[in-house]
Design a protein around this motif. Sequence first.
Motif, short mmCIF file in Angstrom:
data_model
loop_
_atom_site.label_atom_id
_atom_site.label_comp_id
_atom_site.label_asym_id
_atom_site.label_seq_id
_atom_site.Cartn_x
_atom_site.Cartn_y
_atom_site.Cartn_z
N GLY A 85 15.30 33.48 21.49
CA GLY A 85 16.71 33.59 21.82
C GLY A 85 17.37 32.22 21.78
O GLY A 85 16.70 31.18 21.74
N SER A 86 18.68 32.18 21.82
CA SER A 86 19.41 30.92 21.72
C SER A 86 19.12 29.98 22.89
O SER A 86 19.21 28.77 22.76
CB SER A 86 20.91 31.18 21.61
N ALA A 87 18.75 30.51 24.04
CA ALA A 87 18.44 29.66 25.20
C ALA A 87 17.16 28.85 24.98
O ALA A 87 16.90 27.88 25.72
CB ALA A 87 18.30 30.52 26.45
N ALA A 88 16.37 29.20 23.98
CA ALA A 88 15.10 28.51 23.74
C ALA A 88 15.32 27.05 23.36
O ALA A 88 14.48 26.19 23.67
CB ALA A 88 14.29 29.23 22.67
N VAL A 89 16.44 26.74 22.72
CA VAL A 89 16.71 25.34 22.34
C VAL A 89 16.79 24.48 23.60
O VAL A 89 16.13 23.43 23.68
CB VAL A 89 18.01 25.23 21.51
N ASP A 90 17.56 24.92 24.58
CA ASP A 90 17.67 24.16 25.83
C ASP A 90 16.34 24.09 26.55
O ASP A 90 15.99 23.07 27.14
CB ASP A 90 18.73 24.77 26.74
N ARG A 91 15.59 25.18 26.50
CA ARG A 91 14.29 25.21 27.17
C ARG A 91 13.34 24.19 26.55
O ARG A 91 12.66 23.44 27.25
CB ARG A 91 13.70 26.62 27.08
N VAL A 92 13.32 24.12 25.23
CA VAL A 92 12.45 23.17 24.54
C VAL A 92 12.88 21.74 24.86
O VAL A 92 12.05 20.87 25.11
CB VAL A 92 12.44 23.43 23.02
#
Length: 139
Positions: free
Chosen positions: A42-49
Amino acid sequence: MSDMRIGELAERAGVSTRALRYYEEQGILHSERTPSGQRVYGSAAVDRVRLIQHLFSAGLASRTIALILPCVDTGHAPPEMLESLHSERDRITRVIADLEVARRRLDEVIEITAHSTPEECERVRDGAGRTSAILGVVA
């Protein structure tokens, strides 16, 4: 753009696909799978990474990061987690102090080497001999 494949996430987050696979193995990043088995994020994965990268750059191990992420998600860190983080910070401070001592000693060696005289070389040999004697090292 809600679903990304592993390559797109890697590019957007500035990491390798290998790193993303490692994060999944460690349980600190999660993906869905397509029917053909490809990872989808999902798009939130960028911030998570990016958060994971930040935690790694702070010197934390993946097992510690796995414990911290739920605290980030809930906004609550138990006292023992904070104690652990303070202990890690203290350890890093001690390592930095030791490295500063090593750097000062290396600066001395560089200075002596750059401007060596027979007397300086003898002083270094004498100092090394005294240190060896104190440590019980036999030459």
